[in-house]
Design a protein around this motif. Structure first.
Motif, PDB file in Angstrom:
ATOM      1  N   ASN A  18       0.822  -1.213   0.000  1.00  0.00           N
ATOM      2  CA  ASN A  18       0.000   0.000   0.000  1.00  0.00           C
ATOM      3  C   ASN A  18       0.857   1.264   0.000  1.00  0.00           C
ATOM      4  OD1 ASN A  18      -2.616  -1.246   0.027  1.00  0.00           O
ATOM      5  ND2 ASN A  18      -2.205  -1.843   2.148  1.00  0.00           N
ATOM      6  N   GLU A  19       2.111   1.147   0.448  1.00  0.00           N
ATOM      7  CA  GLU A  19       3.003   2.301   0.419  1.00  0.00           C
ATOM      8  C   GLU A  19       3.284   2.760  -1.004  1.00  0.00           C
ATOM      9  OE1 GLU A  19       6.578   1.870   2.653  1.00  0.00           O
ATOM     10  OE2 GLU A  19       5.609   0.837   4.314  1.00  0.00           O
ATOM     11  N   THR A  20       3.232   1.818  -1.949  1.00  0.00           N
ATOM     12  CA  THR A  20       3.573   2.145  -3.332  1.00  0.00           C
ATOM     13  C   THR A  20       2.471   2.944  -4.028  1.00  0.00           C
ATOM     14  OG1 THR A  20       2.632   0.062  -4.171  1.00  0.00           O
ATOM     15  CG2 THR A  20       4.934   0.039  -3.481  1.00  0.00           C
ATOM     16  N   LEU A  21       1.314   3.052  -3.417  1.00  0.00           N
ATOM     17  CA  LEU A  21       0.211   3.783  -4.032  1.00  0.00           C
ATOM     18  C   LEU A  21       0.396   5.291  -3.937  1.00  0.00           C
ATOM     19  CD1 LEU A  21      -2.791   1.635  -2.728  1.00  0.00           C
ATOM     20  CD2 LEU A  21      -1.507   1.403  -4.867  1.00  0.00           C
ATOM     21  N   VAL A  22       1.240   5.716  -3.008  1.00  0.00           N
ATOM     22  CA  VAL A  22       1.495   7.147  -2.814  1.00  0.00           C
ATOM     23  C   VAL A  22       2.848   7.487  -3.417  1.00  0.00           C
ATOM     24  CG1 VAL A  22       1.747   8.998  -1.138  1.00  0.00           C
ATOM     25  CG2 VAL A  22       0.143   7.123  -0.705  1.00  0.00           C
ATOM     26  N   PRO A  23       2.908   8.448  -4.344  1.00  0.00           N
ATOM     27  CA  PRO A  23       4.204   8.818  -4.940  1.00  0.00           C
ATOM     28  C   PRO A  23       5.187   9.285  -3.878  1.00  0.00           C
ATOM     29  CG  PRO A  23       2.390   9.780  -6.183  1.00  0.00           C
ATOM     30  CD  PRO A  23       1.797   9.220  -4.924  1.00  0.00           C
ATOM     31  N   PRO A  24       6.408   8.799  -3.914  1.00  0.00           N
ATOM     32  CA  PRO A  24       7.412   9.236  -2.931  1.00  0.00           C
ATOM     33  C   PRO A  24       7.915  10.638  -3.267  1.00  0.00           C
ATOM     34  CG  PRO A  24       8.415   7.735  -4.502  1.00  0.00           C
ATOM     35  CD  PRO A  24       6.942   7.779  -4.845  1.00  0.00           C
ATOM     36  N   LEU A  25       8.500  11.288  -2.281  1.00  0.00           N
ATOM     37  CA  LEU A  25       9.052  12.615  -2.513  1.00  0.00           C
ATOM     38  C   LEU A  25      10.245  12.558  -3.454  1.00  0.00           C
ATOM     39  CD1 LEU A  25       8.874  14.079   1.116  1.00  0.00           C
ATOM     40  CD2 LEU A  25       7.309  14.475  -0.804  1.00  0.00           C
ATOM     41  N   ASN A  26      10.954  11.469  -3.394  1.00  0.00           N
ATOM     42  CA  ASN A  26      12.133  11.307  -4.246  1.00  0.00           C
ATOM     43  C   ASN A  26      12.270   9.827  -4.599  1.00  0.00           C
ATOM     44  OD1 ASN A  26      14.443  11.809  -5.663  1.00  0.00           O
ATOM     45  ND2 ASN A  26      15.764  12.063  -3.866  1.00  0.00           N
ATOM     46  N   GLY A  27      12.501   9.530  -5.870  1.00  0.00           N
ATOM     47  CA  GLY A  27      12.648   8.144  -6.279  1.00  0.00           C
ATOM     48  C   GLY A  27      11.349   7.566  -6.826  1.00  0.00           C
ATOM     49  N   PHE A  28      11.320   6.228  -6.911  1.00  0.00           N
ATOM     50  CA  PHE A  28      10.151   5.530  -7.438  1.00  0.00           C
ATOM     51  C   PHE A  28      10.131   4.113  -6.878  1.00  0.00           C
ATOM     52  CE2 PHE A  28      13.649   4.542 -10.211  1.00  0.00           C
ATOM     53  CZ  PHE A  28      13.463   3.237 -10.607  1.00  0.00           C
ATOM     54  N   TYR A  29       9.053   3.396  -7.168  1.00  0.00           N
ATOM     55  CA  TYR A  29       8.898   2.014  -6.701  1.00  0.00           C
ATOM     56  C   TYR A  29       9.063   1.049  -7.879  1.00  0.00           C
ATOM     57  CZ  TYR A  29       6.985   3.987  -2.407  1.00  0.00           C
ATOM     58  OH  TYR A  29       6.807   4.692  -1.245  1.00  0.00           O
ATOM     59  N   TRP A  30       9.808   0.010  -7.607  1.00  0.00           N
ATOM     60  CA  TRP A  30       9.956  -1.084  -8.580  1.00  0.00           C
ATOM     61  C   TRP A  30       9.349  -2.342  -7.970  1.00  0.00           C
ATOM     62  CZ3 TRP A  30      15.015  -4.263  -9.545  1.00  0.00           C
ATOM     63  CH2 TRP A  30      14.740  -5.304 -10.462  1.00  0.00           C
ATOM     64  N   ILE A  31       8.339  -2.870  -8.653  1.00  0.00           N
ATOM     65  CA  ILE A  31       7.674  -4.096  -8.209  1.00  0.00           C
ATOM     66  C   ILE A  31       8.019  -5.193  -9.208  1.00  0.00           C
ATOM     67  CG2 ILE A  31       5.476  -5.203  -7.674  1.00  0.00           C
ATOM     68  CD1 ILE A  31       4.338  -2.420  -7.097  1.00  0.00           C
ATOM     69  N   ASP A  32       8.764  -6.167  -8.748  1.00  0.00           N
ATOM     70  CA  ASP A  32       9.153  -7.312  -9.585  1.00  0.00           C
ATOM     71  C   ASP A  32       8.211  -8.468  -9.246  1.00  0.00           C
ATOM     72  OD1 ASP A  32      10.453  -8.975 -11.300  1.00  0.00           O
ATOM     73  OD2 ASP A  32      12.180  -9.348  -9.997  1.00  0.00           O
ATOM     74  N   ALA A  33       7.269  -8.751 -10.161  1.00  0.00           N
ATOM     75  CA  ALA A  33       6.187  -9.687  -9.863  1.00  0.00           C
ATOM     76  C   ALA A  33       6.154 -10.817 -10.880  1.00  0.00           C
ATOM     77  CB  ALA A  33       4.842  -8.948  -9.871  1.00  0.00           C
ATOM     78  N   ASP A  34       5.367 -11.844 -10.529  1.00  0.00           N
ATOM     79  CA  ASP A  34       5.067 -12.891 -11.498  1.00  0.00           C
ATOM     80  C   ASP A  34       3.564 -12.858 -11.792  1.00  0.00           C
ATOM     81  OD1 ASP A  34       3.769 -14.311  -9.412  1.00  0.00           O
ATOM     82  OD2 ASP A  34       5.654 -15.259  -8.842  1.00  0.00           O
ATOM     83  N   ILE A  35       3.111 -13.726 -12.683  1.00  0.00           N
ATOM     84  CA  ILE A  35       1.718 -13.623 -13.137  1.00  0.00           C
ATOM     85  C   ILE A  35       0.716 -13.893 -12.012  1.00  0.00           C
ATOM     86  CG2 ILE A  35       2.260 -14.142 -15.540  1.00  0.00           C
ATOM     87  CD1 ILE A  35       1.475 -17.014 -15.041  1.00  0.00           C
ATOM     88  N   ASP A  36       1.123 -14.639 -10.986  1.00  0.00           N
ATOM     89  CA  ASP A  36       0.200 -14.924  -9.878  1.00  0.00           C
ATOM     90  C   ASP A  36      -0.088 -13.684  -9.042  1.00  0.00           C
ATOM     91  OD1 ASP A  36       0.090 -17.595 -10.615  1.00  0.00           O
ATOM     92  OD2 ASP A  36       1.799 -18.152  -9.367  1.00  0.00           O
ATOM     93  N   ASP A  37       0.788 -12.691  -9.140  1.00  0.00           N
ATOM     94  CA  ASP A  37       0.604 -11.468  -8.347  1.00  0.00           C
ATOM     95  C   ASP A  37      -0.328 -10.455  -9.014  1.00  0.00           C
ATOM     96  OD1 ASP A  37       2.483 -12.344  -6.399  1.00  0.00           O
ATOM     97  OD2 ASP A  37       4.116 -11.748  -7.737  1.00  0.00           O
ATOM     98  N   LEU A  38      -0.719 -10.730 -10.257  1.00  0.00           N
ATOM     99  CA  LEU A  38      -1.544  -9.765 -10.980  1.00  0.00           C
ATOM    100  C   LEU A  38      -2.915  -9.577 -10.349  1.00  0.00           C
ATOM    101  CD1 LEU A  38      -0.669 -10.664 -14.684  1.00  0.00           C
ATOM    102  CD2 LEU A  38      -0.047  -8.585 -13.440  1.00  0.00           C
ATOM    103  N   ALA A  39      -3.437 -10.620  -9.733  1.00  0.00           N
ATOM    104  CA  ALA A  39      -4.754 -10.504  -9.093  1.00  0.00           C
ATOM    105  C   ALA A  39      -4.738  -9.447  -7.993  1.00  0.00           C
ATOM    106  CB  ALA A  39      -5.171 -11.867  -8.516  1.00  0.00           C
ATOM    107  N   LEU A  40      -3.592  -9.313  -7.317  1.00  0.00           N
ATOM    108  CA  LEU A  40      -3.458  -8.294  -6.284  1.00  0.00           C
ATOM    109  C   LEU A  40      -3.112  -6.933  -6.865  1.00  0.00           C
ATOM    110  CD1 LEU A  40      -3.178  -7.403  -3.290  1.00  0.00           C
ATOM    111  CD2 LEU A  40      -0.794  -8.219  -3.386  1.00  0.00           C
ATOM    112  N   LEU A  41      -2.282  -6.917  -7.876  1.00  0.00           N
ATOM    113  CA  LEU A  41      -1.773  -5.655  -8.419  1.00  0.00           C
ATOM    114  C   LEU A  41      -2.794  -4.930  -9.294  1.00  0.00           C
ATOM    115  CD1 LEU A  41       1.826  -6.809  -9.434  1.00  0.00           C
ATOM    116  CD2 LEU A  41       1.190  -5.404  -7.469  1.00  0.00           C
ATOM    117  N   GLN A  42      -3.627  -5.671 -10.017  1.00  0.00           N
ATOM    118  CA  GLN A  42      -4.525  -5.043 -10.981  1.00  0.00           C
ATOM    119  C   GLN A  42      -5.448  -3.993 -10.355  1.00  0.00           C
ATOM    120  OE1 GLN A  42      -7.023  -7.730 -13.182  1.00  0.00           O
ATOM    121  NE2 GLN A  42      -7.742  -6.138 -14.588  1.00  0.00           N
TER     122      GLN A  42
END
Length: 311
Positions: A18-42
């Motif tokens: 849930n932290e990744t939903l808010v843009p950080p002040l500096n930098g970015f988020y990298w989410i390295d996922a597999d296809i099983d994680d799409l149900a959560l990420l979508q």
């Protein structure tokens, strides 16, 4: 699924997605996922249904870029060359303003090689992450191309030295793989061209000249595999020519042997006739003289053929 906060190339693990939903002040988020994680990420990142469907599909996906509201969906193919066989592995990328999500079905070597590059370049934006990732993918095609070239050269040498029937299967198999790659290289080159020329709000305009360099490399790769395709055609012609030469050599040897034995057969045929008066027929040394004469005759003809370069 691994979640990392990337700030100036430095990775910081993130436990709560849930932290990744808010843009950080500096930098970015990298989410390295597999296809099983799409149900959560979508639902969290509002991924388009068609993009998720492409990720889940068992069919091979063409490289492409799709522009959706809030994110881009990019498909490129990573290449591997293991045990003399070429593999393509789809790399699905969701690019947003403050995040980038990579979705894969198998391990992608370029993702592991990317980490030191991000640290060295102090990458702080997801679009620069995308640039370095695509650059590594394209560079890997050159490495695979070099290995294919070595294989072609080795196969050519083997054909010229010792032609075997198995060489034809190798030629057909390698040519099929090259033609298969050719079908992928065109769309992948077009994707890079889009990143290079098209105005995309989520990609900094200053990156266009960098993507232009990758596009030039993609064009070189396409031209290189065009050359490999032509080389495989030449290799098949060399195989057919080598077989023909080998058959001609065998026929020449058999013809020479037949020619040598023809007068010997004539002599033995004459002495096999039922006549009493034949020169040397009743001589005690006749048999040995006749065999010596035939040996001398055969040796003389063999010498003559070699001198004429017929053998």
């Amino acid at each position: 699924m691994k979640i990392r906060m990337v700030k100036n190339g430095v990775f910081t693990p993130v436990e709560d997605i849930n932290e990744t939903l808010v843009p950080p002040l500096n930098g970015f988020y990298w989410i390295d996922a597999d296809i099983d994680d799409l149900a959560l990420l979508q639902p969290l990142f509002h991924m388009h249904d068609l993009a998720v469907e492409d990720c889940l599909s068992e069919e091979e996906q063409r490289p492409k870029i799709e522009v959706y509201e809030g994110h881009y969906f990019i498909v490129i193919n990573s290449i591997r060359f293991d045990d003399e066989e070429i593999f393509l592995r789809a790399l699905n990328i969701f690019l947003g303003r403050h995040f980038i999500i990579t979705v894969t079905k198998q391990k992608i070597n370029e993702l592991r090689s990317l980490k030191p590059v991000l640290w060295e370049q102090e990458v702080n934006r997801p679009d620069r992450f995308l640039y370095h990732l695509v650059d590594l993918v394209v560079d890997n095609y050159f490495l695979v191309g070099d290995r294919i070239e070595v294989r072609i050269e080795r196969l050519e040498e083997d054909i010229l030295m010792h032609t075997k029937k198995s060489h034809l299967n190798e030629i057909i198999g390698l040519r099929s793989e090259i033609l298969w790659l050719k079908k992928v290289l065109g769309p992948q080159r077009d994707v890079i061209a889009t990143l290079n020329k098209k105005t995309l709000p989520l990609i900094d305009d200053q990156l266009q000249k960098y993507f232009s360099d990758i596009y030039e490399n993609a064009v070189k790769i396409t031209e290189t595999f065009d050359t490999y395709r032509d080389l495989m055609a030449n290799l098949r012609e060399a195989y057919q020519s080598s077989l023909s030469n080998r058959a001609n050599e065998i026929m020449r040897i058999f013809t020479a042997l037949t020619t040598i034995f023809m007068p010997l057969t004539l002599i033995t045929g004459i002495y096999g006739m039922n006549f009493d008066i034949i020169p040397g027929l009743h001589s005690a040394q006749g048999f040995y003289i006749l065999n010596a004469f035939m040996l001398l005759l055969g040796s003389g003809m063999l010498y003559l053929f070699k001198k004429k370069d017929w053998l």
